[in-house]
Write a protein that holds these residues in place. Structure first.
Motif, PDB file in Angstrom:
ATOM      1  N   GLN A  99     -36.572  13.631   7.623  1.00  0.00           N
ATOM      2  CA  GLN A  99     -35.902  14.927   7.772  1.00  0.00           C
ATOM      3  C   GLN A  99     -34.948  15.176   6.611  1.00  0.00           C
ATOM      4  O   GLN A  99     -34.685  16.327   6.257  1.00  0.00           O
ATOM      5  N   ASP A 100     -34.444  14.100   6.044  1.00  0.00           N
ATOM      6  CA  ASP A 100     -33.629  14.197   4.832  1.00  0.00           C
ATOM      7  C   ASP A 100     -34.529  13.876   3.642  1.00  0.00           C
ATOM      8  O   ASP A 100     -34.960  12.735   3.474  1.00  0.00           O
ATOM      9  N   PRO A 101     -34.882  14.859   2.821  1.00  0.00           N
ATOM     10  CA  PRO A 101     -35.926  14.684   1.807  1.00  0.00           C
ATOM     11  C   PRO A 101     -35.530  13.685   0.720  1.00  0.00           C
ATOM     12  O   PRO A 101     -34.463  13.818   0.107  1.00  0.00           O
ATOM     13  N   PRO A 102     -36.360  12.683   0.463  1.00  0.00           N
ATOM     14  CA  PRO A 102     -36.062  11.720  -0.604  1.00  0.00           C
ATOM     15  C   PRO A 102     -36.071  12.352  -1.999  1.00  0.00           C
ATOM     16  O   PRO A 102     -35.570  11.749  -2.953  1.00  0.00           O
ATOM     17  N   GLU A 103     -36.627  13.561  -2.119  1.00  0.00           N
ATOM     18  CA  GLU A 103     -36.604  14.247  -3.419  1.00  0.00           C
ATOM     19  C   GLU A 103     -35.174  14.485  -3.914  1.00  0.00           C
ATOM     20  O   GLU A 103     -34.947  14.732  -5.100  1.00  0.00           O
ATOM     21  N   LEU A 104     -34.216  14.405  -3.013  1.00  0.00           N
ATOM     22  CA  LEU A 104     -32.817  14.648  -3.373  1.00  0.00           C
ATOM     23  C   LEU A 104     -32.160  13.418  -4.001  1.00  0.00           C
ATOM     24  O   LEU A 104     -31.085  13.518  -4.591  1.00  0.00           O
ATOM     25  N   ILE A 105     -32.801  12.263  -3.894  1.00  0.00           N
ATOM     26  CA  ILE A 105     -32.203  11.024  -4.407  1.00  0.00           C
ATOM     27  C   ILE A 105     -31.927  11.101  -5.913  1.00  0.00           C
ATOM     28  O   ILE A 105     -30.811  10.792  -6.361  1.00  0.00           O
ATOM     29  N   PRO A 106     -32.891  11.522  -6.750  1.00  0.00           N
ATOM     30  CA  PRO A 106     -32.578  11.624  -8.192  1.00  0.00           C
ATOM     31  C   PRO A 106     -31.452  12.606  -8.481  1.00  0.00           C
ATOM     32  O   PRO A 106     -30.653  12.382  -9.407  1.00  0.00           O
ATOM     33  N   VAL A 107     -31.349  13.667  -7.710  1.00  0.00           N
ATOM     34  CA  VAL A 107     -30.284  14.650  -7.909  1.00  0.00           C
ATOM     35  C   VAL A 107     -28.926  14.009  -7.635  1.00  0.00           C
ATOM     36  O   VAL A 107     -27.962  14.193  -8.399  1.00  0.00           O
ATOM     37  N   MET A 108     -28.829  13.247  -6.550  1.00  0.00           N
ATOM     38  CA  MET A 108     -27.564  12.590  -6.216  1.00  0.00           C
ATOM     39  C   MET A 108     -27.200  11.532  -7.254  1.00  0.00           C
ATOM     40  O   MET A 108     -26.020  11.373  -7.611  1.00  0.00           O
ATOM     41  N   VAL A 109     -28.188  10.810  -7.754  1.00  0.00           N
ATOM     42  CA  VAL A 109     -27.915   9.797  -8.779  1.00  0.00           C
ATOM     43  C   VAL A 109     -27.398  10.466 -10.059  1.00  0.00           C
ATOM     44  O   VAL A 109     -26.466   9.963 -10.713  1.00  0.00           O
ATOM     45  N   ASP A 110     -27.964  11.610 -10.411  1.00  0.00           N
ATOM     46  CA  ASP A 110     -27.474  12.341 -11.590  1.00  0.00           C
ATOM     47  C   ASP A 110     -26.022  12.755 -11.406  1.00  0.00           C
ATOM     48  O   ASP A 110     -25.217  12.696 -12.352  1.00  0.00           O
ATOM     49  N   LYS A 111     -25.647  13.178 -10.196  1.00  0.00           N
ATOM     50  CA  LYS A 111     -24.257  13.535  -9.922  1.00  0.00           C
ATOM     51  C   LYS A 111     -23.345  12.317 -10.053  1.00  0.00           C
ATOM     52  O   LYS A 111     -22.212  12.421 -10.535  1.00  0.00           O
ATOM     53  N   TRP A 112     -23.833  11.162  -9.614  1.00  0.00           N
ATOM     54  CA  TRP A 112     -23.051   9.928  -9.780  1.00  0.00           C
ATOM     55  C   TRP A 112     -22.845   9.604 -11.261  1.00  0.00           C
ATOM     56  O   TRP A 112     -21.747   9.208 -11.667  1.00  0.00           O
ATOM     57  N   ARG A 113     -23.867   9.812 -12.055  1.00  0.00           N
ATOM     58  CA  ARG A 113     -23.736   9.555 -13.487  1.00  0.00           C
ATOM     59  C   ARG A 113     -22.722  10.503 -14.133  1.00  0.00           C
ATOM     60  O   ARG A 113     -22.133  10.185 -15.173  1.00  0.00           O
ATOM     61  N   GLU A 114     -22.516  11.668 -13.490  1.00  0.00           N
ATOM     62  CA  GLU A 114     -21.513  12.607 -13.995  1.00  0.00           C
ATOM     63  C   GLU A 114     -20.086  12.186 -13.644  1.00  0.00           C
ATOM     64  O   GLU A 114     -19.130  12.790 -14.131  1.00  0.00           O
ATOM     65  N   GLY A 115     -19.947  11.165 -12.794  1.00  0.00           N
ATOM     66  CA  GLY A 115     -18.620  10.648 -12.503  1.00  0.00           C
ATOM     67  C   GLY A 115     -18.153  10.778 -11.064  1.00  0.00           C
ATOM     68  O   GLY A 115     -17.005  10.453 -10.754  1.00  0.00           O
ATOM     69  N   TYR A 116     -19.026  11.217 -10.169  1.00  0.00           N
ATOM     70  CA  TYR A 116     -18.640  11.364  -8.761  1.00  0.00           C
ATOM     71  C   TYR A 116     -18.888  10.059  -8.006  1.00  0.00           C
ATOM     72  O   TYR A 116     -19.897   9.389  -8.220  1.00  0.00           O
ATOM     73  N   ASP A 117     -17.940   9.710  -7.125  1.00  0.00           N
ATOM     74  CA  ASP A 117     -18.086   8.502  -6.301  1.00  0.00           C
ATOM     75  C   ASP A 117     -18.854   8.764  -5.017  1.00  0.00           C
ATOM     76  O   ASP A 117     -19.478   7.852  -4.469  1.00  0.00           O
ATOM     77  N   VAL A 118     -18.769   9.987  -4.514  1.00  0.00           N
ATOM     78  CA  VAL A 118     -19.468  10.362  -3.286  1.00  0.00           C
ATOM     79  C   VAL A 118     -20.217  11.664  -3.546  1.00  0.00           C
ATOM     80  O   VAL A 118     -19.640  12.619  -4.071  1.00  0.00           O
ATOM     81  N   VAL A 119     -21.489  11.681  -3.164  1.00  0.00           N
ATOM     82  CA  VAL A 119     -22.291  12.902  -3.289  1.00  0.00           C
ATOM     83  C   VAL A 119     -22.814  13.242  -1.895  1.00  0.00           C
ATOM     84  O   VAL A 119     -23.682  12.548  -1.362  1.00  0.00           O
ATOM     85  N   HIS A 120     -22.249  14.289  -1.285  1.00  0.00           N
ATOM     86  CA  HIS A 120     -22.657  14.702   0.052  1.00  0.00           C
ATOM     87  C   HIS A 120     -23.936  15.534  -0.024  1.00  0.00           C
ATOM     88  O   HIS A 120     -24.051  16.422  -0.866  1.00  0.00           O
ATOM     89  N   ALA A 121     -24.868  15.267   0.873  1.00  0.00           N
ATOM     90  CA  ALA A 121     -26.064  16.101   0.999  1.00  0.00           C
ATOM     91  C   ALA A 121     -25.844  17.045   2.185  1.00  0.00           C
ATOM     92  O   ALA A 121     -25.757  16.600   3.327  1.00  0.00           O
TER      93      ALA A 121
END
Length: 311
Positions: free
Chosen positions: A101-123
């Motif tokens: 129900q939570d699409p794994p396609e969002l995983i690369p997007v969240m990792v990119d946000k982490w690389r931008e400097g965020y410690d928590v990325v809420h979906a």
């Protein structure tokens, strides 16, 4: 050369035999295409009785990056998530449900946000049309009531699906409470965060293990975990009721002494007694929720017990 960072996908499993192979096939195809990052699948078998563990062991022959934590019984999703966070090896971790129900396609997007400097990325779920109307309405009111009565606010329509950096994971693991409301804990520890939006999907297979009663108890757990406002509310209710009773008593006294009007009173007295008695019982119930939490915490039992770890 420095090795690429490790991402741990934390996947609680309780009687999900049907959907585990589908989840692994779809998620593996996505994470395998990600560059400069290693991924491990950390499954937490939360006392499954349908052969989920056997399915995971079979799949481990194909997917070498699977690790399995087998709990001694069903401790609940919050405990399973805690077990996953305690045994996650990655610099970052993402709890994700196996039902897709939570699409794994969002995983690369969240990792990119982490690389931008965020410690928590809420979906955040911006479209929950796959859920029933009753579930959507109760979820909406839960977030409103929780954020109005708790000392911390949790992001609306954000579940357990989120990215957590290693400092956040370590902070959560340092907490000693045994009654855990993970959505509140994620927010309580703080850290720099951002949000990515997605549309919630239907289950790929199987049925949800949450029924109305479990969701109700989960809501009570959340509301009483991070504040004492519900207790304070009953102080105000008691004061208002006492004030009304005092004003009515003045009115009755004036009627009897000045106008000589006798007080007819059986029906009204019965209503008043039932009303006050009901309010008292509700207040005692709210107090009991907090006393019960104190009682459970005082035992200091472990959040989970592990039967086996399959590396």
């Amino acid at each position: 050369m420095t090795s690429p960072p490790l991402l741990t996908l934390i996947i609680p499993v309780y009687n999900e035999k049907e959907v585990i192979p589908v989840f692994l096939r779809e998620t593996a195809s996505i994470v395998d295409s990600m560059k400069n990052i290693d991924v491990e699948f950390l499954f937490i078998n939360d006392g499954s009785t349908d052969g989920s563990l056997a399915t995971l062991l079979d799949l481990k022959q194909t997917y070498e990056n699977i690790r399995i934590i087998d709990l001694s019984r069903n401790f609940g999703k919050e405990a399973a998530l805690s077990a996953g966070l305690h045994h996650a090896r990655g610099e970052i971790a993402i709890p994700i449900d196996v039902d897709l129900q939570d699409p794994p396609e969002l995983i690369p997007v969240m990792v990119d946000k982490w690389r931008e400097g965020y410690d928590v990325v809420h979906a955040r779920r911006i479209d929950r049309s796959s859920d029933s109307i009753a579930k959507r309405l109760t979820a909406k009111w839960f977030y409103r009531v929780h954020n109005a009565t708790s000392d911390i606010s949790i992001p609306q329509n954000v579940g357990d699906y989120r990215l957590l950096s290693r400092p956040v994971i370590d902070a959560i693991n340092s907490l000693s409470e045994t009654q855990r409301f993970m959505k509140g804990i994620y927010s309580w520890v703080g850290f720099k965060s951002t949000v990515v939006d997605y549309t919630r999907q239907k289950r790929a297979a199987g049925k949800s293990k949450f029924n109305g009663w479990k969701l109700w108890n989960y809501a009570l757990e959340g509301i009483t975990s991070f504040g004492t406002v519900p207790l304070r509310i009953w102080t105000y209710i008691g004061s208002i009721v006492a004030l009304i009773a005092f004003m009515l008593s003045i009115k009755v006294l004036v009627q009897v002494l000045i106008f000589g009007i006798d007080v007819p009173g059986y029906a009204s007295l019965l209503i008043a007694v039932c009303l006050i008695g009901g309010l008292q019982l509700i207040g005692i119930g709210v107090l009991g929720e907090y006393v019960g939490r104190t009682y459970i915490e005082s035992k200091n039992r472990p959040v989970f017990i592990i039967r086996n770890i399959i590396e």
